[in-house]
Motif scaffolding. Structure first.
Motif, mmCIF file in Angstrom:
data_model
loop_
_atom_site.group_PDB
_atom_site.id
_atom_site.type_symbol
_atom_site.label_atom_id
_atom_site.label_comp_id
_atom_site.label_asym_id
_atom_site.label_seq_id
_atom_site.Cartn_x
_atom_site.Cartn_y
_atom_site.Cartn_z
ATOM 1 N N LYS A 35 -3.412 6.023 -0.770
ATOM 2 C CA LYS A 35 -4.799 6.137 -0.743
ATOM 3 C C LYS A 35 -5.481 5.132 0.043
ATOM 4 C CE LYS A 35 -5.483 4.252 -5.457
ATOM 5 N NZ LYS A 35 -4.127 4.698 -6.301
ATOM 6 N N ASN A 56 -3.721 10.584 -3.958
ATOM 7 C CA ASN A 56 -4.136 11.278 -5.221
ATOM 8 C C ASN A 56 -5.351 11.938 -4.868
ATOM 9 O OD1 ASN A 56 -5.263 8.715 -4.580
ATOM 10 N ND2 ASN A 56 -5.818 8.199 -6.792
ATOM 11 N N ILE A 78 -0.196 12.788 -6.447
ATOM 12 C CA ILE A 78 -0.187 11.915 -7.551
ATOM 13 C C ILE A 78 -1.616 11.831 -8.494
ATOM 14 C CG2 ILE A 78 1.854 10.648 -7.253
ATOM 15 C CD1 ILE A 78 -0.139 8.271 -6.294
ATOM 16 N N MET A 204 3.573 0.254 -10.881
ATOM 17 C CA MET A 204 2.907 0.209 -9.894
ATOM 18 C C MET A 204 3.217 -1.401 -9.383
ATOM 19 S SD MET A 204 -0.333 2.832 -11.224
ATOM 20 C CE MET A 204 -1.375 1.830 -10.614
ATOM 21 N N SER A 205 2.016 -1.705 -8.347
ATOM 22 C CA SER A 205 2.103 -3.043 -7.995
ATOM 23 C C SER A 205 2.322 -3.962 -9.070
ATOM 24 C CB SER A 205 0.948 -3.344 -7.029
ATOM 25 O OG SER A 205 0.909 -2.751 -5.831
ATOM 26 N N ARG A 220 5.486 3.704 -7.753
ATOM 27 C CA ARG A 220 4.397 4.031 -7.005
ATOM 28 C C ARG A 220 3.616 2.692 -6.552
ATOM 29 N NH1 ARG A 220 3.763 6.905 -11.854
ATOM 30 N NH2 ARG A 220 1.887 5.896 -11.879
ATOM 31 N N GLY A 222 1.090 0.855 -4.099
ATOM 32 C CA GLY A 222 0.082 0.610 -3.084
ATOM 33 C C GLY A 222 -0.277 -0.611 -2.416
ATOM 34 N N THR A 223 -0.884 -1.239 -3.368
ATOM 35 C CA THR A 223 -1.541 -2.494 -3.217
ATOM 36 C C THR A 223 -0.628 -3.677 -2.386
ATOM 37 O OG1 THR A 223 -3.285 -2.141 -4.998
ATOM 38 C CG2 THR A 223 -3.115 -4.381 -4.118
ATOM 39 N N ARG A 229 -7.396 -2.454 -1.833
ATOM 40 C CA ARG A 229 -8.344 -1.339 -1.313
ATOM 41 C C ARG A 229 -9.681 -1.763 -1.599
ATOM 42 N NH1 ARG A 229 -4.027 1.364 -4.183
ATOM 43 N NH2 ARG A 229 -4.937 0.714 -5.993
HETATM 44 C C1 LIG Z 1 -3.078 3.990 -6.412
HETATM 45 C C2 LIG Z 1 -2.045 4.599 -7.205
HETATM 46 C C3 LIG Z 1 -0.819 4.022 -7.390
HETATM 47 C C4 LIG Z 1 -0.407 2.450 -6.921
HETATM 48 O O1 LIG Z 1 -1.185 1.608 -7.354
HETATM 49 P P1 LIG Z 1 -1.116 0.137 -6.903
HETATM 50 O O2 LIG Z 1 -1.607 -0.775 -7.977
HETATM 51 O O3 LIG Z 1 -2.189 -0.242 -5.783
HETATM 52 O O4 LIG Z 1 0.247 -0.115 -6.541
HETATM 53 C C5 LIG Z 1 0.122 4.444 -8.505
HETATM 54 N N1 LIG Z 1 0.020 5.712 -8.926
HETATM 55 C C6 LIG Z 1 -1.190 6.173 -8.715
HETATM 56 C C7 LIG Z 1 -1.219 7.666 -9.491
HETATM 57 C C8 LIG Z 1 -2.201 5.752 -8.068
HETATM 58 O O5 LIG Z 1 -3.274 6.525 -7.881
#
Ligand SMILES: *Cc1c(COP(=O)(O)O)cnc(C)c1O
Length: 230
Positions: A35, A56, A78, A204-205, A220, A222-223, A229
């Motif tokens: 995202k 997402n 997601i 997540m991160s 999952r 991202g950051t 972001r």
């Molecule tokens: C954004 C998101 C992530 C990733 O999160 P980060 O903390 O950026 O790694 C994982 N799962 C979902 C559902 C998200 O929306």
């Protein structure tokens, strides 16, 4: 912002968490949560050999779809999915919807897929933290929902997904992941046709190590790959 280097750091974190818990790193897939990330930057990660990405928001999925559709990757969804956006998600090459959290959504997905003669993989999203701001079926209702959705034969239930509690108290975060694992074991024990849960999408991160220790098969991130972001 060096995406390639960040990916190496994440892979190291995965390897270490696996070593700590006696797991094989090949059991843990890294999903890129993309995202707000531009297609150009997503492609850097895809070119490095990563093959699983997820959006997402439906609008963003649609915007990036054309630019990414020639890469060979799998695309999951997601985020919270409204029933009036189902057709858009299906048009954008999504192979798995990880955020199925209510029967109404499952039923409408099923109707659409049936009319097109298609099937799709889904995960059941569980709200293991109990935070009101989060989507997902409650742990108490997860098994009943799974049983009902399992009767919709276009939906292949492959996994469970959760977002851990946002907290610095790591033992509370861990409880969320333990809850998801327990629900997996309970469902698989029931041997429901069309609901063999092999995937646990959690971590997540900020909490991927704990999730891996508790049995995640998909994390999952991202950051810590693409940067914060705005
Ligand atoms: C954004 C998101 C992530 C990733 O999160 P980060 O903390 O950026 O790694 C994982 N799962 C979902 C559902 C998200 O929306």
């Amino acid at each position: 912002m060096d995406i390639i280097n960040n990916l190496k750091i994440i892979q190291n974190r995965i390897d270490q968490a696996c070593a700590k818990s006696g797991r094989n790193p090949s059991e843990v897939k890294l999903l890129l949560a993309t995202k707000t990330v531009s297609p150009e930057r997503i492609k850097i990660a895809l070119d490095a050999g990563y093959t699983l990405i997820a959006e997402n928001r439906v609008q963003e999925l649609k915007e990036k779809y054309n630019e990414l559709k020639n890469s060979t990757h799998s695309s999951h969804f997601i985020g919270h999915l409204q029933t009036n956006k189902i057709k858009d998600v299906l048009k954008c090459g999504v192979s798995c919807i990880q955020s199925v959290d209510r029967y109404d959504l499952a039923e409408k997905l099923h109707q659409k897929l049936q009319s097109e003669g298609k099937t799709i993989d889904i995960f059941i999203q569980v709200n293991t933290s109990g935070e009101e701001s989060k989507f997902g079926v409650s742990p108490e209702n997860a098994i009943e929902l799974t049983k009902k959705i399992a009767l919709l034969n276009t939906l292949k239930i492959k996994g469970l997904m959760t977002i851990g509690l946002f907290s610095d108290e790591m033992e509370k975060v861990r409880l969320c992941f333990q809850t998801l694992k327990r629900i997996q074991l309970e469902i698989n024990e029931l041997q429901i046709e069309n609901a063999h849960i092999s995937e646990l999408s959690m971590g997540m991160s900020g909490d991927l190590e704990i999730a891996i220790e508790e049995g995640a098969t998909i994390i999952r991130v991202g950051t810590d790959i693409f940067g914060r972001r705005l």
